[in-house]
Design a protein around this motif. Structure first.
Motif, PDB file in Angstrom:
ATOM      1  N   SER A 440       7.883  -1.049   9.751  1.00 52.11           N
ATOM      2  CA  SER A 440       6.875  -1.752   8.956  1.00 52.11           C
ATOM      3  C   SER A 440       5.484  -1.372   9.460  1.00 52.11           C
ATOM      4  O   SER A 440       5.012  -1.971  10.419  1.00 52.11           O
ATOM      5  N   PRO A 441       4.831  -0.372   8.917  1.00 49.89           N
ATOM      6  CA  PRO A 441       5.226   0.409   7.754  1.00 49.89           C
ATOM      7  C   PRO A 441       6.331   1.422   8.105  1.00 49.89           C
ATOM      8  O   PRO A 441       6.469   1.793   9.266  1.00 49.89           O
ATOM      9  N   ARG A 442       7.044   1.826   7.088  1.00 54.06           N
ATOM     10  CA  ARG A 442       8.145   2.755   7.304  1.00 54.06           C
ATOM     11  C   ARG A 442       7.595   4.159   7.520  1.00 54.06           C
ATOM     12  O   ARG A 442       6.831   4.666   6.704  1.00 54.06           O
ATOM     13  N   ILE A 443       7.948   4.750   8.650  1.00 52.94           N
ATOM     14  CA  ILE A 443       7.537   6.132   8.927  1.00 52.94           C
ATOM     15  C   ILE A 443       8.817   6.946   9.024  1.00 52.94           C
ATOM     16  O   ILE A 443       9.558   6.853  10.022  1.00 52.94           O
ATOM     17  N   LYS A 444       9.072   7.699   7.995  1.00 55.54           N
ATOM     18  CA  LYS A 444      10.384   8.323   7.817  1.00 55.54           C
ATOM     19  C   LYS A 444      10.789   9.181   9.009  1.00 55.54           C
ATOM     20  O   LYS A 444      11.913   9.086   9.502  1.00 55.54           O
TER      21      LYS A 444
ATOM     22  N   THR B   5      -5.958  -0.320   3.010  1.00 60.25           N
ATOM     23  CA  THR B   5      -5.186   0.125   1.839  1.00 60.25           C
ATOM     24  C   THR B   5      -3.687  -0.007   2.094  1.00 60.25           C
ATOM     25  O   THR B   5      -3.233  -0.033   3.233  1.00 60.25           O
ATOM     26  N   ILE B   6      -2.957  -0.075   0.978  1.00 57.80           N
ATOM     27  CA  ILE B   6      -1.492  -0.077   1.084  1.00 57.80           C
ATOM     28  C   ILE B   6      -0.963   1.153   0.347  1.00 57.80           C
ATOM     29  O   ILE B   6      -1.656   1.719  -0.505  1.00 57.80           O
ATOM     30  N   SER B   7       0.251   1.545   0.679  1.00 56.64           N
ATOM     31  CA  SER B   7       0.819   2.753   0.052  1.00 56.64           C
ATOM     32  C   SER B   7       1.374   2.420  -1.332  1.00 56.64           C
ATOM     33  O   SER B   7       1.574   1.247  -1.671  1.00 56.64           O
ATOM     34  N   ALA B   8       1.649   3.480  -2.109  1.00 57.48           N
ATOM     35  CA  ALA B   8       2.229   3.287  -3.446  1.00 57.48           C
ATOM     36  C   ALA B   8       3.590   2.609  -3.323  1.00 57.48           C
ATOM     37  O   ALA B   8       3.974   1.777  -4.153  1.00 57.48           O
ATOM     38  N   ARG B   9       4.309   2.945  -2.262  1.00 49.99           N
ATOM     39  CA  ARG B   9       5.628   2.369  -2.030  1.00 49.99           C
ATOM     40  C   ARG B   9       5.513   0.853  -1.813  1.00 49.99           C
ATOM     41  O   ARG B   9       6.282   0.074  -2.375  1.00 49.99           O
ATOM     42  N   GLN B  10       4.537   0.479  -0.980  1.00 50.83           N
ATOM     43  CA  GLN B  10       4.357  -0.957  -0.716  1.00 50.83           C
ATOM     44  C   GLN B  10       3.926  -1.689  -1.986  1.00 50.83           C
ATOM     45  O   GLN B  10       4.397  -2.797  -2.258  1.00 50.83           O
ATOM     46  N   ALA B  11       3.032  -1.046  -2.773  1.00 49.66           N
ATOM     47  CA  ALA B  11       2.603  -1.664  -4.038  1.00 49.66           C
ATOM     48  C   ALA B  11       3.804  -1.844  -4.969  1.00 49.66           C
ATOM     49  O   ALA B  11       3.938  -2.874  -5.645  1.00 49.66           O
ATOM     50  N   GLY B  12       4.677  -0.838  -4.977  1.00 51.78           N
ATOM     51  CA  GLY B  12       5.889  -0.919  -5.799  1.00 51.78           C
ATOM     52  C   GLY B  12       6.764  -2.091  -5.379  1.00 51.78           C
ATOM     53  O   GLY B  12       7.313  -2.815  -6.218  1.00 51.78           O
ATOM     54  N   MET B  13       6.873  -2.289  -4.069  1.00 49.50           N
ATOM     55  CA  MET B  13       7.697  -3.403  -3.572  1.00 49.50           C
ATOM     56  C   MET B  13       7.095  -4.752  -3.968  1.00 49.50           C
ATOM     57  O   MET B  13       7.821  -5.686  -4.310  1.00 49.50           O
TER      58      MET B  13
END
Lengths: 475, 364
Positions: A440-444, B5-13
């Protein structure tokens, strides 16, 4: 010139040490040269003094000057020329100061007597297979342990002295070319800004290095083994070695590091993944078990499997306390026994454990004061606490918070608490690295060394969380 | 300045959470009351309309990648109208939060706590939500990211068990067009899932090619809701209108599974997580709108104001959760037509025609 008189100079230094009784000075006359020595008897090696200074000086021929002593007579390799105002500092560090009448120059010979133990396996990080050497209280030994593991010109050691009285040597170490220099600068600046009387252990520095110094969660890594610290330096972290402490600090730190163990890297990665998952489940259980048990018993008994519910009802019938008080009582009893066993000598500690765990627990149940499920739940949560010993103090406090939440507000309270603490942890940023990374955040990329650990041959890149400058680990 | 900012993935969630939360408790039963099993098509229709709003957001984000909504509104509509629009958003999210609280309250009261626990629920929920809003979008988005798979696993198990209890295809195409559109209109307030995206448009890091992440999570949410509707109508058939807690009810028919206890505990935990996260998103959106209406007041004021208004409006004006449900079918649909659709369309029409020839990204 009076300031070149040996006796007067010795007298001045003696005054600086407030006529301390372990301060020693000698004046010898050899071939018309008056030679003065100053040192602390307690920390200098007498035999080495005789071998490297006294004997060569006795047999010396020709004119005696500091230059001839430094270059021809003395046998020690650790001789350096110092300034007048560095005399005190060098004596404290275990050097012998040599002066000659009429000469402005001063030389210091390092004869520090090493009273140190040999590197042994630290009790907190035992391994089944793998290196067993641990750090000692001597910083030089620790540096040599590090240098043996990272035998590269890029391993850098930068010294800072902290403590107006303790003058503790603190060494900042990192691998040049991998580490982010901004982190090194930040750590150096923070250490230099510390104006304290003394640093007696590495833990003294933790508060100064943390981003949020009042947080209950530690934001600085701690390790007692050189292989662990070396692996962290190779990931792009900065290590901080402190003299007189067997603990080496590392930054940046993410909470997931405490779920990792050096054993994981010296065994099959499938098994390591399994063990990490067990550790995670264990630590969640340690935090939540008591609270969830209370929530189920007080608010959500209708979702408990019937047989289990009957067992609970049977065993709790007739208890004088409410479930809340009962669990709190057992919790405090465990904590008291733990503290007692820590402080007593080993043989007495064992006796206390037997009396506490067997007699008190068993008698408590038989007397109808506490219930067996209550004892089991608290015992499981207390034992699971030590799956991650580094976080045991924080987890212990969380247990109490969730016990309160579960007992007062049920599962809604427990989930609220989980979300609150996760938000709280997500706010923490350790030197620019998210505290809950890589999840969290995911870092692949960093998931390769996460709960499910990959084979070392597949871990081609260094963790991206730490913003290291050299991404490639395996070509 | 700290990166927020948040990522597109987080916004999607976040989108998946907003899609799920209001629609998996009470809504299936309410819609069934209007159009029977055609509620499934009502949902499809409303989702399709909502996707158009998502499309508007994506177009707007492409054109103004780094600008705030406030900047866009003030530039094209002036400061006064911008504030009025923000005021509408403020009220919209206040009522959305009330609806979410009402629905969760009904569920928890009926199925979990079994007695009056309004104060208890508030003690649990409000401080956690307030803390999340103070911590900021980035922090609670990361928290949602961490628990996202826990929630999804909970929903998926409920759906799987629900589908396992399949009782036969529900009777479809059984309502008139007027019933269909009237029911769609009556429940439009439960939508507006992507409006919060407009408020945080500048805080979403949406690079080229990352729109797919957003769309992926939106699709996941929609599929889950539609699956729930079809499973729910299949299990309960003509008695569906009596079952107020769809996610819990589709699983509660399997009370014992290998003697592990009641399976609806999964639904209970999932609903609790969803309830918290949904409220965090709505209160944060309220807070964003508030700060744009009252420029001189910061987020802490918005939280205090929100808590006070929430308590006053909910407990004094609305009075009971049944009233809140009535409002959502009464006057709130008119209000939400304006906020959910008209405002995004207005923003689209005022900003897009000037696209040709001028590269606003560079000039702003």
């Amino acid at each position: 010139m009076s300031f070149l008189n040996v006796e007067k100079r010795i007298e001045k230094v003696k005054k600086d040490f407030h006529q301390s009784d372990d301060f020693a000075s000698r004046v010898l006359v050899k071939q018309n040269a008056k030679i003065g020595f100053m040192f602390f008897k307690s920390i200098t090696d007498g035999e080495l003094f005789a071998e490297t200074i006294y004997k060569p000086l006795s047999s010396a021929t020709g004119e005696i000057t500091l230059e001839s002593l430094q270059n021809k007579v003395l046998k020690s390799s650790d001789i350096k020329e110092i300034k007048e105002d560095e005399i005190v500092e060098n004596i404290i560090s275990g050097s012998i100061i040599i002066l000659i009448e009429g000469e402005e120059k001063v030389i210091a010979v390092d004869l520090l007597k090493y009273l140190t133990r040999t590197p042994t396996e630290p009790p907190t990080s035992p391994v089944i297979m793998g290196p067993r050497e641990g750090f000692t209280e001597d910083i030089n030994t620790n540096i040599s342990l590090m240098r043996r593991r990272i035998a590269s010109k890029d391993l850098v050691m930068k010294q800072v002295k902290i403590g107006s009285y303790s003058n503790t040597r603190v060494m900042i170490t990192y691998v040049h070319g991998i580490v982010d220099q901004k982190i090194v600068e930040k750590v150096t600046q923070r250490l230099k800004e510390i104006k304290i009387d003394g640093i007696l252990d590495a833990y003294y520095l933790v508060g100064f290095l943390q981003e949020d110094e009042n947080s209950m969660f530690r934001q600085v890594g701690m390790a007692e083994k050189p292989d662990i610290v070396s692996s962290k330096l190779l990931e792009g972290k900065v290590g901080i070695l402190v003299d007189n402490s067997p603990i080496v600090l590392t930054v940046p730190f993410i909470i997931f590091e405490d779920l990792q163990n050096s054993n994981d890297y010296y065994s099959n990665h499938h098994y390591s993944s399994f063990i990490r998952a067990v550790r995670l489940i264990g630590i969640i259980m340690a935090i939540l078990a008591s609270g969830v048990y209370l929530a189920l018993q007080i608010y959500h008994y209708n979702i408990v499997p019937l047989n289990f519910l009957i067992t609970i009802a049977d065993t709790t019938q007739g208890l004088p306390f409410t479930p809340y008080i009962e669990i709190l009582f057992i919790f405090l009893l465990f904590q008291i026994l733990y503290e007692v066993s820590l402080r007593l000598p080993t043989y007495l500690g064992l006796a206390t454990s037997v009396v506490g765990a067997l007699i008190l627990g068993d008698t408590g149940v038989k007397a109808g004061l506490i219930s067996p499920p209550g004892v089991i739940i608290v015992a499981v949560s207390k034992i699971a606490l030590y799956l991650v010993p580094q976080q045991s103090s924080q987890v212990c406090l969380l247990q109490l918070v969730f016990l309160f939440l579960g007992g007062s507000l049920g599962m809604l309270g427990i989930i609220g608490g989980m979300i609150y603490f996760t938000n709280y942890l997500n706010k923490i940023d350790s030197y620019g690295v998210p505290y809950l990374a890589p999840y969290s955040p995911r870092i692949k990329n960093d998931l390769q060394d996460g709960i499910f650990k990959e084979n070392i041959g597949d871990m081609r890149k260094r963790p991206e969380s730490f913003n290291n400058k050299n991404k490639v680990r395996l070509k | 300045m700290k990166d927020t900012t948040i990522s597109a993935r987080q916004a999607g969630m976040l989108c998946t959470i907003t899609i799920l939360a209001n629609k998996i408790f009470l809504l299936p039963a309410l819609i069934y009351d209007g159009v029977k099993s055609d509620g499934f098509f009502v949902m499809m229709f409303l989702f399709a309309l909502e996707l158009c709003v998502l499309g508007i957001f994506i177009l707007l984000k492409k054109k103004f990648p780094n600008n705030t909504l406030n900047f866009i509104l003030e530039k094209y509509l002036g400061k006064v109208i911008a504030r009025i629009i923000y005021f509408f958003f403020m009220m919209f999210f206040l009522f959305k939060m009330m609806l979410t609280y009402s629905v969760c309250y009904v569920y928890l009261k009926q199925q979990v706590y079994q007695d009056e626990f309004a104060l208890l629920a508030l003690i649990c929920i409000i401080p956690v939500v307030n803390h999340a809003v103070i911590s900021g979008l980035r922090v609670f988005s990361r928290t949602i990211e961490l628990y996202f798979y826990v929630i999804m696993t909970g929903v998926l198990i409920c759906l799987a068990v629900g589908l396992g209890n399949w009782q036969g295809m529900p009777i479809l195409f059984n309502s008139t067009p007027s019933e269909f559109f009237l029911t769609s209109f009556k429940h439009i307030f439960s939508f507006g899932d992507y409006l919060f995206l407009f408020l945080i448009i500048d805080k979403i890091h949406l690079e080229k090619g990352q729109v797919k992440h957003l769309v992926k999570y939106v699709a996941l949410g929609i599929i889950m809701v539609l699956t729930l509707f079809i499973a729910f109508y299949s299990i309960y058939q003509i008695t569906a209108f009596m079952h107020n807690n769809a996610l819990s009810d589709i699983i509660s028919v399997s009370l014992q599974f290998n003697a592990i206890g009641r399976l609806d505990v999964l639904a209970m935990l999932t609903i609790m997580f969803l309830c918290y996260f949904e409220m965090e998103i709505f209160q944060f959106s309220f807070s964003e709108a508030f700060c744009n209406v009252f420029h001189k007041l910061n987020r802490k004021y918005s939280i205090v104001v929100f808590d006070v208004i929430f308590l006053v409006v909910y407990f004094i004006l609305v009075g009971r959760y049944e009233n809140m449900i009535l409002y959502t079918e009464g006057w709130l649909p008119y209000f939400s037509i304006f906020t959910n659709f008209l405002i995004p369309i207005i923003i689209l029409f005022i900003s897009l025609p000037k696209r040709k020839g001028v590269r606003y990204e560079k000039t702003f």
